[in-house]
Scaffold this active site. Sequence first.
Site, PDB file in Angstrom:
ATOM      1  CG  ASP A   1      69.686  26.500  55.390  1.00 38.37           C
ATOM      2  OD1 ASP A   1      70.322  26.319  56.258  1.00 38.37           O
ATOM      3  OD2 ASP A   1      69.463  27.539  54.730  1.00 38.37           O
TER       4      ASP A   1
ATOM      5  CB  ILE B   1      67.926  35.598  48.783  1.00 33.37           C
ATOM      6  CG1 ILE B   1      68.351  36.920  49.447  1.00 33.37           C
ATOM      7  CG2 ILE B   1      67.766  35.371  47.398  1.00 33.37           C
ATOM      8  CD1 ILE B   1      69.891  37.530  48.796  1.00 33.37           C
TER       9      ILE B   1
ATOM     10  CG  HIS C   1      77.878  41.245  41.808  1.00 32.17           C
ATOM     11  ND1 HIS C   1      79.032  40.623  42.545  1.00 32.17           N
ATOM     12  CD2 HIS C   1      76.929  41.146  43.038  1.00 32.17           C
ATOM     13  CE1 HIS C   1      78.536  40.379  43.843  1.00 32.17           C
ATOM     14  NE2 HIS C   1      77.232  40.934  43.926  1.00 32.17           N
TER      15      HIS C   1
ATOM     16  CD  GLU D   1      81.513  39.412  41.320  1.00 33.14           C
ATOM     17  OE1 GLU D   1      81.465  40.601  41.610  1.00 33.14           O
ATOM     18  OE2 GLU D   1      80.646  38.510  41.323  1.00 33.14           O
TER      19      GLU D   1
ATOM     20  CB  CYS E   1      71.509  35.297  42.060  1.00 35.85           C
ATOM     21  SG  CYS E   1      70.822  35.228  40.448  1.00 35.85           S
TER      22      CYS E   1
END
Length: 308
Positions: free
Chosen positions: A168, A149, A276, A258, A227
């Site tokens: 990363d 992503i 979400h 959540e 996200c």
Amino acid sequence: MRILVSDPLSEQGLAILGEHFTVDVLTKLSEEELIKKIADYDALVIRSGTQVTRKVIEAANKMKIIGRAGVGVDNVDVEAATEKGIIVTNAPEGNMLSAAEHTIAMMMGLARNIPQANASLKSKKWERNKFMGVEVNGKILGVIGLGRIGAEVAKRAQGLNMNILAYDPFISEEKAKELGVKLTTVHEIVKAADFITVHTPLTKETRNIIDKREFGMMKSNARIINCARGGIINEEALAEALQSGRIAGAAVDVFVNEPPFDSPLLGCDNLIATPHLGASTEEAQINVAVSVAEEIVSVLNGGVAKNA
Ligand code: NAD
Ligand code: MLT
């Protein structure tokens, strides 16, 4: 063989499972209800709603495979499943474009105050001066986690003429070069970036990777997006940074708890939020459901799990 589907799954996935097995769709089960039922099933299909705890796994005496119709398996006690010889598999690619597009939508919504302006106009106010935005053109986007992503977000942001810094530790310089991205550290990103977006899994290394200290290093016009998973950005530190004006804004799709009804974030005017929704597109839901259903059919018929 019997399959329990305990979160909503697209019809295309259910149809594949239904050709081979008896399928029960029972959503919103409590942990106790799931424990009572789980012993009857050979496979379990979930999204992010079901918590597959050690207690659930201990009761799953026939279970051979747990399929996550999505990416993150952080709602499954993978260690407990592995101890019991249960395969845990996911659908790693089916929703990546939807999640990347949602991230870009959140970034643009944040840059131009679209949710706040929409709410204001619908309450019959005409507040053109209140919602001054910023361009993303020429700005620095920091991407933390340059996997499937993160890389798709970077490509799309380059199309908006943004410059990308990334962190990363598992990505090579060669891959970064291929993506046109400069690899650096988290601290260099938080100091330099106008927009920051996180795309790592939630692990002990990434939990709170952005915390009070990192907010203290950011530019006052920095905007941050999550996200990926609640907890990668410390929610209390983010709420404080938003309330004190330390940073300009945030866009959040995922939360530690959540639904996040007790989160201090929901009281921040400079926060935009979605429940979400990163993978909530027609296309992604078909992709992940078909992928996980095919994986379960393969494993229960003696084949291999591609995504375990
Ligand atoms: P991925 O595995 O392809 O990429 C994750 C990247 O994070 C990898 O490149 C990995 O090297 C990197 N990483 C791991 N530890 C790191 C660390 N300590 N610091 C920096 N980078 C680190 O995963 P993906 O498919 O790109 O998914 C990314 C995240 O998005 C996951 O948390 C996933 O659960 C989440 N997700 C959310 C939604 C949603 O609905 N909001 C949808 C899909 C995926
Ligand atoms: C994922 O990890 O794939 C996401 O949380 C999407 C989801 O299943 O809702």
